[in-house]
Scaffold this motif. Structure first.
Motif, PDB file in Angstrom:
ATOM      1  N   GLY A 126      28.284 -40.134 -23.172  1.00  0.00           N
ATOM      2  CA  GLY A 126      28.586 -38.811 -22.999  1.00  0.00           C
ATOM      3  C   GLY A 126      28.948 -38.206 -24.402  1.00  0.00           C
ATOM      4  O   GLY A 126      28.690 -37.032 -24.533  1.00  0.00           O
ATOM      5  N   TYR A 147      32.421 -40.913 -15.323  1.00  0.00           N
ATOM      6  CA  TYR A 147      31.943 -42.213 -15.637  1.00  0.00           C
ATOM      7  C   TYR A 147      32.178 -43.228 -14.240  1.00  0.00           C
ATOM      8  O   TYR A 147      33.408 -43.047 -13.845  1.00  0.00           O
ATOM      9  N   LEU A 152      27.565 -43.382 -17.382  1.00  0.00           N
ATOM     10  CA  LEU A 152      27.717 -41.919 -17.535  1.00  0.00           C
ATOM     11  C   LEU A 152      27.159 -41.954 -16.184  1.00  0.00           C
ATOM     12  O   LEU A 152      25.879 -41.738 -16.075  1.00  0.00           O
TER      13      LEU A 152
END
Length: 162
Positions: A126, A147, A152
């Motif tokens: 991210g 997450y 992710l």
């Protein structure tokens, strides 16, 4: 705080100089969610702090520097299992004092990293999104990152899935 759904507020700052970011390689703490990752400097709010209070205190504690020019770039909402973390993301381009490399000894090692090399480091997936937004000089943004373990699973920018 609802113990079933804990929330925390944090700040993260990338100091910028000569087309490089000051980054912290998290190698010191045991059981560190960020272990071996490269991140900016920052940390958790203390009672009664504003985002700026937290930012200035954490940067001073971790680097020895006092910020004189900084900008809040966005809010990143991390969903990590049962935890929700609201991270106020800053960049800074001016400060006073001398960088104390061992100031972050409890957290890791500080290094200036050329911006074009950041994505080759072990960083969170991210983080690549918000580095892109910083590079584009995007106006203030809200980014939600969910997450599952270290993967992710969802990214939403200003309310729209990416």
């Amino acid at each position: 705080m609802d113990s079933k759904f804990p929330m925390r507020n944090t700040t993260l700052c990338y100091l910028e100089q000569d087309d490089a970011y000051l980054m912290l390689h998290r190698v010191t703490k045991k059981n560190d969610l960020n272990h071996d990752k490269w991140i900016g400097v920052g940390g958790k709010f203390e009672p009664f702090e504003s985002p700026e209070d937290c930012l200035l205190r954490e940067v001073q504690e971790e680097t020895g520097l006092t910020l004189t020019s900084y900008r809040c770039r966005g809010v990143v909402t991390f969903l990590l299992g049962e935890l929700t973390e609201y991270m106020f993301l800053y960049t800074a381009d001016a400060w006073t004092g001398t960088l104390v490399k061992d100031a972050a000894r409890n957290e890791g090692i500080l290094e200036w990293v050329p911006k074009e090399q950041v994505e080759q480091l072990p960083i969170w997936e991210g983080d690549k999104i918000f580095f892109r937004l910083l590079e584009e000089d995007r106006p203030f943004f809200s980014l939600k990152l969910r997450y599952e373990d270290d993967t992710l699973a969802e990214a939403v920018l200003d309310g729209k899935p990416l």
